[in-house]
Design a protein around this motif. Sequence first.
Motif, short mmCIF file in Angstrom:
data_model
loop_
_atom_site.label_atom_id
_atom_site.label_comp_id
_atom_site.label_asym_id
_atom_site.label_seq_id
_atom_site.Cartn_x
_atom_site.Cartn_y
_atom_site.Cartn_z
N THR A 222 0.34 -1.34 0.31
CA THR A 222 -0.26 0.26 0.45
C THR A 222 0.56 1.44 0.15
O THR A 222 1.51 1.49 0.24
CB THR A 222 -1.44 -0.13 1.06
OG1 THR A 222 -1.66 -1.11 1.18
CG2 THR A 222 -2.22 1.22 1.53
N LYS A 236 -0.89 7.42 -6.31
CA LYS A 236 -1.55 7.77 -5.43
C LYS A 236 -1.42 7.50 -4.35
O LYS A 236 -0.83 5.45 -3.80
CB LYS A 236 -2.73 8.08 -6.05
CG LYS A 236 -2.84 9.28 -7.18
CD LYS A 236 -4.68 9.29 -7.55
CE LYS A 236 -4.94 10.40 -9.09
NZ LYS A 236 -5.88 10.30 -8.96
N LYS A 238 -2.56 5.95 -0.90
CA LYS A 238 -3.40 4.48 -0.95
C LYS A 238 -3.44 3.68 -2.14
O LYS A 238 -4.54 2.44 -1.66
CB LYS A 238 -4.74 5.50 -0.34
CG LYS A 238 -4.92 5.28 1.24
CD LYS A 238 -6.46 6.29 1.51
CE LYS A 238 -5.78 7.07 2.96
NZ LYS A 238 -7.57 7.76 3.00
N ASP A 239 -3.32 3.69 -3.06
CA ASP A 239 -2.88 3.24 -4.11
C ASP A 239 -2.45 1.63 -3.34
O ASP A 239 -1.64 1.41 -2.22
CB ASP A 239 -2.23 3.45 -5.37
CG ASP A 239 -2.48 4.32 -5.78
OD1 ASP A 239 -3.81 4.43 -6.45
OD2 ASP A 239 -1.64 5.19 -7.34
N ARG A 273 -7.25 0.83 -6.65
CA ARG A 273 -7.12 1.94 -6.38
C ARG A 273 -9.18 2.94 -6.32
O ARG A 273 -9.63 2.07 -7.21
CB ARG A 273 -7.18 3.12 -7.68
CG ARG A 273 -7.27 4.55 -7.57
CD ARG A 273 -6.81 5.64 -8.53
NE ARG A 273 -4.95 5.32 -8.40
CZ ARG A 273 -4.47 5.66 -9.57
NH1 ARG A 273 -4.45 6.38 -10.30
NH2 ARG A 273 -2.63 6.28 -9.46
N ASP A 274 -9.29 2.90 -5.45
CA ASP A 274 -11.04 3.23 -4.95
C ASP A 274 -11.66 1.62 -5.73
O ASP A 274 -12.44 1.35 -5.91
CB ASP A 274 -11.70 3.90 -5.42
CG ASP A 274 -11.09 5.56 -5.65
OD1 ASP A 274 -10.41 5.10 -4.14
OD2 ASP A 274 -10.79 6.09 -5.78
N LEU A 275 -11.04 0.60 -5.09
CA LEU A 275 -11.35 -0.94 -5.05
C LEU A 275 -11.64 -1.28 -6.71
O LEU A 275 -12.17 -2.20 -7.04
CB LEU A 275 -12.70 -0.56 -4.86
CG LEU A 275 -12.77 -0.69 -3.25
CD1 LEU A 275 -14.05 -1.18 -2.46
CD2 LEU A 275 -11.94 -1.60 -2.12
N LYS A 276 -10.85 -0.14 -7.45
CA LYS A 276 -10.76 -0.90 -9.15
C LYS A 276 -9.06 -0.95 -9.72
O LYS A 276 -8.89 -0.37 -9.02
CB LYS A 276 -11.17 -0.22 -9.75
CG LYS A 276 -13.34 0.35 -9.22
CD LYS A 276 -13.39 1.34 -10.32
CE LYS A 276 -15.01 2.27 -9.75
NZ LYS A 276 -15.10 3.12 -10.79
N GLU A 277 -9.29 -2.23 -10.13
CA GLU A 277 -7.85 -2.77 -10.53
C GLU A 277 -7.27 -0.97 -12.05
O GLU A 277 -8.35 -1.31 -12.92
CB GLU A 277 -7.58 -3.32 -11.40
CG GLU A 277 -7.73 -4.84 -10.37
CD GLU A 277 -7.56 -6.06 -10.95
OE1 GLU A 277 -7.31 -6.10 -11.92
OE2 GLU A 277 -7.60 -7.16 -9.96
N THR A 278 -6.51 -0.38 -12.07
CA THR A 278 -6.47 0.75 -12.52
C THR A 278 -5.04 0.17 -12.92
O THR A 278 -3.73 0.28 -12.81
CB THR A 278 -6.22 2.31 -11.88
OG1 THR A 278 -7.84 1.74 -11.17
CG2 THR A 278 -5.77 2.86 -12.91
N SER A 301 -9.60 -3.15 6.99
CA SER A 301 -9.61 -3.09 5.78
C SER A 301 -8.58 -4.83 4.50
O SER A 301 -9.37 -4.53 4.00
CB SER A 301 -8.44 -1.85 5.21
OG SER A 301 -8.94 -0.77 5.52
#
Length: 447
Positions: A222, A236, A238-239, A273-278, A301
């Motif tokens: 993280t 970013k 929290k990524d 990121r925000d629960l989405k894979e980026t 978490s």
Amino acid sequence: MEIVIKLSQFLLSLSLLIILHELGHFIPAKLFKTRVEKFYLFFDVKYSLFKKQIGETVYGIGWLPLGGYVKISGMIDESMDKEQMALPPQPWEFRSKPAWQRLIIMLGGVTVNFILAFIIYIGMAFVYGDTFIANSDIKDGYWFENPAMIKAGFKTGDKIIAIDGSKVENFDNDLNMNIVMGKNVLIERNGQKQTLTIPKDFIDQLSKEEKGLLVKIRMPYTIGAISDEYPNQNLKVKDLIVSLNGQKIKYFDEAKPILDANKGKTIPAIVLRDLKETPITLIVSKDGKLGVNAGGISLASLEKLGYYKVSTKEYGFLESIPVGIETGKDKLFGYGKQLKMIFNPETKAYKQVGGFHAIYNIFPDTWSWELFWSITAILSIMLGVMNLLPIPALDGGHVMFLLFEIVSGKKPSDKFLENAQMVGFVLLISLLLFANGNDIYKAIVGK
């Protein structure tokens, strides 16, 4: 501000322990109609910050925060009041009381220390309950990066099954200490069980390495902070990195070999990121770094992301009593093991004996009542055990002579007790200088 918080916790805990310990002597002394001349928090060497006489007792606060004391009439103690002892015994004096009453007075302080610790543990069980990760839920083993642990044979991914034959049920704060105090650790590695032996000088080895937990749960990668000196600004805070150069990673420790293999290269990566894979690209420096600091992540978490199952157990008031007693018993026996190691030259644990600075550093730099009470409880046990050591000038020394008197029917002479008190005082000063000298040495050499 951090120093103020640490110092406040240290002084509050120390004051509470001293006052209650001395009350343990004061109350039975008064019950047996023994005169108490002084009741002091801290030592009043030639000067008192505060004092007030109520009845026959002067209550005060000294300026030297190295402990506290009650001065009981007719008792040979650190005051070495030879003039009083030269006079005929008076009915209100300690020396005039039956041996069994004197024994109760002397055992009062350590009794209060042990009772206080058990009360705190009972209260903590009731208020906070238990939050833990079951050892059986550590599917991919633990994370080991301490050099002393690696030298002892541990590898990241090892599962800890038992320590000295006792099955490890949960990952909690006691696991690290149990390993330090242990002799053999049963682990499972790649489906095979094997036993690792903890070196006798393990504590000394630990002192020479970087501080930190010996055993950690494996954490995701993280992002906590990003350096301006590195070009990875598409990251970013929290990524959560889940893939590097096409290789999936679940844990932080899996990233290092991939980064080392791609030094100076630009590699594809995937972050959560925000629960989405980026998908993003990352530039790996020539020394295999990304220019980021790993971030913390809460147990809640971790559970939400499917890493671990976090268990919470709450207790009713009656349920908390046996739980707190069991915790207190474990801490008491654990501290006994630590003392045994300190007095064993082979372990070299004596090198880690610390003084007031070491105790001060135990407290966190942020205020936490849970941690405060936990530390105060173990310090109360330490104070009780140390005071029971059969050293003249300590409660244990007085108890030793009183037990001799009760068993033999012969009371040691005042002259003998005065000489023993002086020997004990010199020994205590030597131990105090050694412990605080260790603190100074560690501060100078940085270990």
